[in-house]
Design a protein around this motif. Structure first.
Motif, PDB file in Angstrom:
ATOM      1  N   GLU A 185      -0.407  -9.150   2.893  1.00 42.51           N
ATOM      2  CA  GLU A 185      -1.303  -8.330   2.045  1.00 42.51           C
ATOM      3  C   GLU A 185      -1.823  -9.192   0.625  1.00 42.51           C
ATOM      4  OE1 GLU A 185      -3.624  -6.230   3.197  1.00 42.51           O
ATOM      5  OE2 GLU A 185      -2.524  -6.264   5.114  1.00 42.51           O
ATOM      6  N   GLY A 186      -0.834  -9.891   0.195  1.00 40.74           N
ATOM      7  CA  GLY A 186      -1.083 -10.482  -0.888  1.00 40.74           C
ATOM      8  C   GLY A 186      -0.015 -11.507  -1.027  1.00 40.74           C
ATOM      9  N   GLY A 204       3.770  -7.884  -0.414  1.00 36.18           N
ATOM     10  CA  GLY A 204       2.691  -8.376  -1.713  1.00 36.18           C
ATOM     11  C   GLY A 204       1.355  -7.689  -1.965  1.00 36.18           C
ATOM     12  N   GLY A 205       0.684  -7.906  -2.695  1.00 36.53           N
ATOM     13  CA  GLY A 205       1.088  -8.877  -3.773  1.00 36.53           C
ATOM     14  C   GLY A 205       2.157  -8.384  -4.827  1.00 36.53           C
ATOM     15  N   LEU A 206       2.781  -9.606  -5.292  1.00 36.43           N
ATOM     16  CA  LEU A 206       3.672  -9.170  -6.139  1.00 36.43           C
ATOM     17  C   LEU A 206       4.119 -10.326  -7.140  1.00 36.43           C
ATOM     18  CD1 LEU A 206       6.257  -7.493  -7.339  1.00 36.43           C
ATOM     19  CD2 LEU A 206       7.567  -9.187  -5.966  1.00 36.43           C
ATOM     20  N   TYR A 221       5.545  -2.593  -3.368  1.00 36.35           N
ATOM     21  CA  TYR A 221       4.247  -2.772  -2.785  1.00 36.35           C
ATOM     22  C   TYR A 221       3.171  -2.993  -3.619  1.00 36.35           C
ATOM     23  CZ  TYR A 221       4.537   2.281  -2.068  1.00 36.35           C
ATOM     24  OH  TYR A 221       4.729   3.560  -2.113  1.00 36.35           O
ATOM     25  N   GLY A 222       2.153  -3.836  -3.214  1.00 36.97           N
ATOM     26  CA  GLY A 222       1.407  -4.327  -4.397  1.00 36.97           C
ATOM     27  C   GLY A 222      -0.094  -3.676  -4.237  1.00 36.97           C
ATOM     28  N   PRO A 223      -0.951  -4.341  -5.129  1.00 34.76           N
ATOM     29  CA  PRO A 223      -0.554  -5.536  -5.862  1.00 34.76           C
ATOM     30  C   PRO A 223       0.419  -4.979  -7.386  1.00 34.76           C
ATOM     31  CG  PRO A 223      -2.784  -4.899  -6.187  1.00 34.76           C
ATOM     32  CD  PRO A 223      -2.405  -4.350  -5.167  1.00 34.76           C
ATOM     33  N   SER A 239       1.188  -1.310  -9.563  1.00 36.93           N
ATOM     34  CA  SER A 239       1.535  -0.968 -11.128  1.00 36.93           C
ATOM     35  C   SER A 239       1.905  -2.265 -11.922  1.00 36.93           C
ATOM     36  CB  SER A 239       2.849  -0.209 -11.284  1.00 36.93           C
ATOM     37  OG  SER A 239       2.721   1.134 -10.583  1.00 36.93           O
ATOM     38  N   VAL A 240       1.700  -2.244 -13.151  1.00 40.65           N
ATOM     39  CA  VAL A 240       1.818  -3.498 -14.040  1.00 40.65           C
ATOM     40  C   VAL A 240       2.785  -3.042 -15.053  1.00 40.65           C
ATOM     41  CG1 VAL A 240       0.748  -5.106 -15.669  1.00 40.65           C
ATOM     42  CG2 VAL A 240      -0.388  -4.487 -13.490  1.00 40.65           C
TER      43      VAL A 240
END
Length: 391
Positions: A185-186, A204-206, A221-223, A239-240
């Motif tokens: 997925e990323g 991902g994304g990661l 699990y991403g992003p 999350s960031v």
């Protein structure tokens, strides 16, 4: 070329994160916005930001300066347009100023007399705090493509189980063992000297940035972006984390943004979905009220130097300011002002002298000095946020 990233009118919509940094220092994707522009333009970048931030984030002026809206992310097409921009021209996307040349750096620059050029491409702009996680997937993919183009990943240990290994990239010194990495997925980007410990499940994304760590059994699990020198475990979704922060134990973090020097206590959780499935409202510092995000999933926004005790719970769409400490049982209210101490049963003021003692110890653990520049910024934040503390 001398390039300056200016905060622009969206700065207040990005509080509490822009209490302690210019808009350009927001991390979304793999890099900060400044790092992206430096990489694309191959030139040093300075800042046009609030006066109290300018000692840490200085402005460098030249005879002519390319002024770029710091809330807009670069792309190859956009950079080419900027390289073709001439003096007395301003590049616009509809009514949004993207960039212009100037001999001065003025927060209220009048560009009405400039020749107006309309950019016909798409732009990615960080307008609100929730854009940091909701647009993270697009930014992460763009950063991954830019940083890995023409390069080869470091070898990935055969103890791991990989899905789409061609979309997994390890920088020098990165370590991953006995984990599952699924890049369907990323993309999955592991920065320099970053580590994924045994038993982790990564979808991902990661972006795991330089020197960051996912501890044993992490489920991400991403992003999702984990900034430099951060440590995470438990369950993290979309999350960031800007950097230098810790969520080192079990507990759920979803559709959330954490600044720097935050610490999430063991088994702390945030809700990211209302139990009536309604769209989430989030505190907005600019309007001083809760505004509609248009999102069904929206979790926690936490400013720099804020912390939680073990077993802390946050309602859907909670905003925590800078240097707050949440530690009593129950759900605190959905907006906690900066320099608050307490929780659901009430708050008192967390005085800067006490907050600085904790900051000095935490930063020293990462070999970073808490100096007068940092203290002056936080003291200023303490003063300008007094109006929201009724205790």
């Amino acid at each position: 070329m001398n390039c300056i990233l200016f905060d622009g009118p969206v700065r207040d919509n990005l509080l509490p994160f822009t209490f302690t940094r210019p808009v350009a220092e927001i991390r979304v994707g793999i890099m900060t916005i400044r790092e992206k522009w430096e990489a694309y333009l191959n030139c040093p970048i300075s800042y046009l930001t609030e006066d109290y931030l300018s000692e840490k984030y200085p402005l460098t002026l030249a005879n002519t300066n390319l002024m770029i809206n710091a809330s807009i992310l670069p792309s190859e097409k956009l950079v080419q347009e900027l390289r073709n921009l001439s003096e007395n021209e301003v590049l616009l996307k509809d009514d949004i100023i993207i960039a212009y040349w100037s001999k001065t750096a003025d927060k209220d620059q009048d560009v009405s007399s400039f020749d107006q050029l309309n950019y016909n491409g798409e732009i990615v702009q960080i307008l609100n705090t929730w854009d940091i996680f909701s647009k993270n997937g697009e930014a992460l993919q763009a950063d991954f493509d830019f940083l890995t183009k023409g390069r080869k990943s470091q070898p990935i240990s055969n103890t791991n189980s990989l899905i789409h290994p061609e979309r997994i990239f390890l920088e020098e010194g990165a370590k991953v063992e006995y984990s599952i990495l699924n890049a369907t997925e990323g993309p999955i980007y592991i920065g320099k000297n970053a580590e994924i410990w045994e038993g982790s499940l990564i979808r991902g994304g990661l972006a795991l940035c330089d020197n960051a760590i996912i501890k044993m059994g992490g489920k991400l699990y991403g992003p999702t972006t984990i900034g430099p020198y951060s440590k995470v475990c438990g369950e993290v979704s979309n999350s960031v984390i800007f950097g230098y922060s810790s969520k080192g134990h079990e507990g759920y973090l979803g559709n959330a943004v954490l600044g720097e020097w935050c610490n999430i206590g063991a088994d702390s959780n945030n809700s990211n979905l209302k139990n009536n499935y309604a769209k989430v409202r989030l505190w907005n510092y600019a309007t001083e009220k809760f505004e509609h995000t248009g999102l069904q999933f929206c979790g926690l926004m936490m400013g720099d130097h804020s912390k939680t005790a073990i077993n802390t719970m946050f309602n859907t769409g909670t905003v925590i300011g800078v240097s707050s400490n949440i530690y009593v049982p129950g759900f605190p209210r959905n907006f906690v002002p900066s320099f608050s101490w307490g929780g659901a049963s009430g708050f008192s003021t967390y005085m800067p002298t006490k907050a600085f003692e904790a900051a000095k110890v935490m930063m020293a653990r990462r070999n970073v000095e808490f100096n007068d520049i940092e203290a002056n910024i936080l003291n200023h934040v303490f003063e300008i946020t007094k109006k929201w503390r009724n205790y």
